[in-house]
Every structure is written in structure tokens, then in C-alpha cells.
Design a protein around this motif. Sequence first.
Motif, short mmCIF file in Angstrom:
data_model
loop_
_atom_site.label_atom_id
_atom_site.label_comp_id
_atom_site.label_asym_id
_atom_site.label_seq_id
_atom_site.Cartn_x
_atom_site.Cartn_y
_atom_site.Cartn_z
N SER A 131 1.05 -1.32 -0.04
CA SER A 131 0.05 0.20 0.21
C SER A 131 0.97 1.29 -0.37
O SER A 131 2.19 1.43 0.32
CB SER A 131 -0.73 -0.13 1.11
OG SER A 131 -0.42 0.24 2.48
N VAL A 132 0.12 1.97 -0.04
CA VAL A 132 1.35 3.65 -0.34
C VAL A 132 1.62 3.84 1.37
O VAL A 132 2.47 4.73 1.55
CB VAL A 132 0.17 4.55 -1.06
CG1 VAL A 132 0.33 5.89 -0.47
CG2 VAL A 132 0.40 4.78 -2.17
N ILE A 194 10.38 -10.70 -7.74
CA ILE A 194 10.11 -10.74 -6.14
C ILE A 194 9.11 -10.26 -5.98
O ILE A 194 8.49 -11.01 -4.50
CB ILE A 194 11.26 -9.46 -6.03
CG1 ILE A 194 12.87 -9.28 -6.49
CG2 ILE A 194 11.17 -9.28 -4.24
CD1 ILE A 194 13.08 -10.28 -5.40
N ASP A 195 7.77 -9.87 -6.30
CA ASP A 195 6.89 -9.45 -5.40
C ASP A 195 5.54 -10.72 -5.97
O ASP A 195 5.11 -11.31 -4.57
CB ASP A 195 6.30 -8.22 -6.52
CG ASP A 195 6.45 -6.77 -6.47
OD1 ASP A 195 7.54 -6.98 -5.24
OD2 ASP A 195 6.73 -5.93 -6.95
N GLN A 196 6.39 -11.27 -6.72
CA GLN A 196 5.54 -12.39 -7.42
C GLN A 196 5.92 -13.55 -6.62
O GLN A 196 4.68 -14.70 -5.70
CB GLN A 196 5.40 -12.85 -8.64
CG GLN A 196 4.88 -12.01 -9.75
CD GLN A 196 4.85 -12.49 -10.71
OE1 GLN A 196 4.39 -13.85 -11.49
NE2 GLN A 196 5.80 -12.11 -12.47
N HIS A 197 7.45 -13.75 -6.16
CA HIS A 197 7.42 -15.14 -5.73
C HIS A 197 7.29 -14.81 -3.16
O HIS A 197 7.53 -15.35 -2.57
CB HIS A 197 8.81 -15.32 -5.80
CG HIS A 197 8.83 -16.40 -6.94
ND1 HIS A 197 8.91 -15.04 -8.32
CD2 HIS A 197 9.07 -17.64 -6.80
CE1 HIS A 197 8.96 -16.44 -8.81
NE2 HIS A 197 9.09 -17.76 -8.37
N LEU A 204 -0.99 -5.65 -7.20
CA LEU A 204 -1.81 -3.90 -7.85
C LEU A 204 -1.99 -4.14 -9.41
O LEU A 204 -2.67 -3.79 -9.83
CB LEU A 204 -1.69 -2.72 -7.52
CG LEU A 204 -1.87 -1.99 -8.00
CD1 LEU A 204 -3.55 -1.69 -7.70
CD2 LEU A 204 -1.49 0.22 -7.24
N GLY A 205 -0.31 -4.47 -10.01
CA GLY A 205 -0.34 -4.65 -11.20
C GLY A 205 -0.26 -5.50 -12.24
O GLY A 205 0.33 -6.32 -13.00
N GLY A 206 -0.99 -6.39 -11.08
CA GLY A 206 -0.84 -8.38 -12.25
C GLY A 206 0.13 -8.95 -11.68
O GLY A 206 0.01 -9.91 -10.92
N ASN A 207 1.43 -8.54 -12.19
CA ASN A 207 2.48 -9.89 -11.93
C ASN A 207 3.60 -8.86 -11.04
O ASN A 207 4.39 -9.21 -10.97
CB ASN A 207 3.29 -9.68 -12.91
CG ASN A 207 3.32 -8.74 -13.97
OD1 ASN A 207 2.87 -8.01 -14.08
ND2 ASN A 207 3.64 -9.28 -15.19
N LYS A 269 8.81 5.04 -12.38
CA LYS A 269 7.86 5.08 -11.31
C LYS A 269 7.27 3.70 -10.27
O LYS A 269 7.61 3.42 -9.46
CB LYS A 269 7.14 6.30 -10.98
CG LYS A 269 6.54 6.81 -9.50
CD LYS A 269 4.80 7.35 -9.57
CE LYS A 269 5.03 7.84 -8.14
NZ LYS A 269 3.37 6.05 -8.13
N LYS A 270 6.82 3.18 -11.50
CA LYS A 270 6.27 1.46 -10.79
C LYS A 270 7.24 0.97 -10.67
O LYS A 270 6.98 -0.18 -10.20
CB LYS A 270 4.94 1.27 -11.97
CG LYS A 270 4.52 2.12 -12.26
CD LYS A 270 3.72 1.58 -13.56
CE LYS A 270 2.02 3.18 -13.94
NZ LYS A 270 0.83 2.62 -14.81
N ILE A 271 8.44 0.61 -10.76
CA ILE A 271 9.58 -0.15 -9.84
C ILE A 271 10.46 0.69 -9.25
O ILE A 271 11.93 0.26 -8.88
CB ILE A 271 10.48 -0.74 -11.36
CG1 ILE A 271 10.42 -0.37 -12.23
CG2 ILE A 271 9.15 -2.00 -12.35
CD1 ILE A 271 11.54 -1.47 -13.07
#
Length: 363
Positions: A131-132, A194-197, A204-207, A269-271
Motif C-alpha cells: 500500500s501507499v 520478487i513481488d510474485q515470489h 496491483l499490477g497483476g505480476n 516510477k512503478k518499479i
Amino acid sequence: MSKESESNAPAPQRLMSLDALRGFDMFLIIGGGSLIQDFTRKTQWEWDNVIGQHMQHVAWEGIQALDIVFPLFMFLAGVAIPYAIVSKLEKGEARRSLLWKVLKRVVILILLGLVYNGALSFNFESLRAASVLGQIGVAYGIAALICLYSRRWTTPVYWAAGIMLGYAALQLWLPVPGAGAGVLTQAGSVNSYIDQHFLPGRLLGGNYDPEGLLCMLSASAIVLLGYMAGVILRSRDYSEVRKCSVLAGVGIGLIVLGMLIGPHYPPIKKIWTTSFNLYAGGISMLLLAGFYLIIDVLKYQKWAFFFVVIGMNSITIYLAHRFVNFQYFSGLVFGGNASLATIILLEWLFLWFLYKKRFFLRV
């Protein structure tokens, strides 16, 4: 979280520019950006079309004004560290006591972020863990701990440089299974892997998640850049004008560095790439220098009151904007003529009421 009395209200020496800049930032979040977009669409003037375009996020690579809003908020959290932590160390408060306060703030922000994402519905299968507010909490926590246990004021600056360099090396050189090294796409980045695992819950972005685990680490660097700005503002060795020039000089230097590496390592920004940190940190420095010069040095302050009211209860309005139907109440107050402008006005009046009652939500 507290209701401040007259005895413990903000001290007279509190920098109005910090509250005003934080309020300006939050104003864009709660609808100001959309209001500017609406205005530019209606006027169709060429010069303000550029402003309207900057009130949108870029799809992936690049940077526009609205992309700076979130990192600016974290930068300002860093500016407060010399006042909230370093000053207390100088007065003799124990590190253990301050450590507890930092950890408490981190936990509360993470929990508020989960509530913001819908944790109270208890539908944990679809709950987004990132979250933000959670990213603010973790990034602030990392930066605050570094500052808390640093013996020299320059040490956190070295940490900021180290985090940005290490993060860049991670994104550019660490091979990602199935993608390779240096892939900065939504599917192929190390952030996505990293986020997926390792990041629980919905992404939020799916993957991937734009407030994911590695983004939290990278964002701590911009909090540390804010710390550096706070040290400059708090310094007794510089005049007020000198402080402005140093902040502006550092800001320009960061932007130039971002421009130099941008063609090879773009701002995303998204990564939360390091080049994005350089741009965001530099622009934040320039904004702080400008607000400080106008408000606290030249004393042009009346215009800033609107933003100060928002800035002193920024967490309050961020949460209220999510959970309170201001559009409905705006219709009641203004006779069914609810618009974005009247909604923002009602939100401000709500914060003004809290300001007059000296109620400030602290985390």
C-alpha cells in the motif's frame, strides 16, 4: 494519534513551508490534480494544456509532475527526521525510546495501509498487502533507523548513495529467471519476480506491485535525501538565503545526474528506478527551496494558509478521502450541485474545523 492542546501544539518555530508544501502535495492527491485537468480541458488554451498533461501519470517510462506527488510526500517525511529524531538525541533522549517510536509508526502505517486496502472486509484472499501508507512506513522506518544510529550527519547521505547504487546494480545486473538481466519491463523486472515470489496478497499490477518490496527499499533513499534537506534547513552555519541556494544547487545536481543516466537507465516510477529517485529527489529539493524562500524567508504567508490546513492533517484527509463520501455530503451542502471543486472545498472545510479545534492526527 492525538488531539493537541495549547501546551503541546506546534511550536512557533515550526517551518510553515513544510506544512504548506505537504498540503500542496496532498491537495493534488485528493482531487487538485483532477481539478486542474478539468480546467485545462475546458479552456483549451495551448499553454495550460501542458499543465493538464502533467496531471497524469506516465504509462511506464518517463516522468511527469503527478509522478512526483508520492515521492515528495516521503521526501518531506525525511525532512522532519532531523527535527523529530536528531534534535531529541541531542537533548539526551535514549535511542531505545526513539527506536520504539519509529517501529510503532512503521507498524501503524502498515496497518492503516491494510485498512485502506479493505482489510476490514476480511476478504484476505483478494487483499492487497502492499500500500501507499505501507511503503511510506517501511521506507521511513529504514531511513529513520539509519539516522538514529549514525554518529555523523553525513553517514545517512552515504547510505542514500549506497542504496541507489545497489538498487541500480540489482535491476541492471541481476539475472531474472526467464527474462535475464537488465530487463525493465512490467513482466521481466527483478521487482516483478520478487513481488510474485515474496509479497503476499494481490498485486496491483497483476505480476508486480508499484508499492512492492523492492520499491520500499528504493524509496528509503528519497527519505534519506529529505533528511539531508532537513539537516540543511536546521543548520546554524548557513543564512536563510544560503540554505535556499544549497537546496536548489543539490536539487539541480540530482536532476542533471538523472538526465545523464536516464537514456541508459530510464526513470520508471512503478518499479522505482534509481534514475527516478534522482529526478524525484531533485525536484523535491527545488520545491522545498522555493516554498521555504517564499514562506519562511520572505514571509509571504497568507496565501499558504489553504495548504497549511491540509498539510497539518495530511494522513487524516488521505484516509477520509477513502472512507467518507464527500460527494454525497457536498450535494447536501450545496443543494445537489456537487462538483469536484465543491467536494475539495468541503474536504478543506472539514480540515479547517479540525485545525480550529487543534486536532491533528499524528502517526
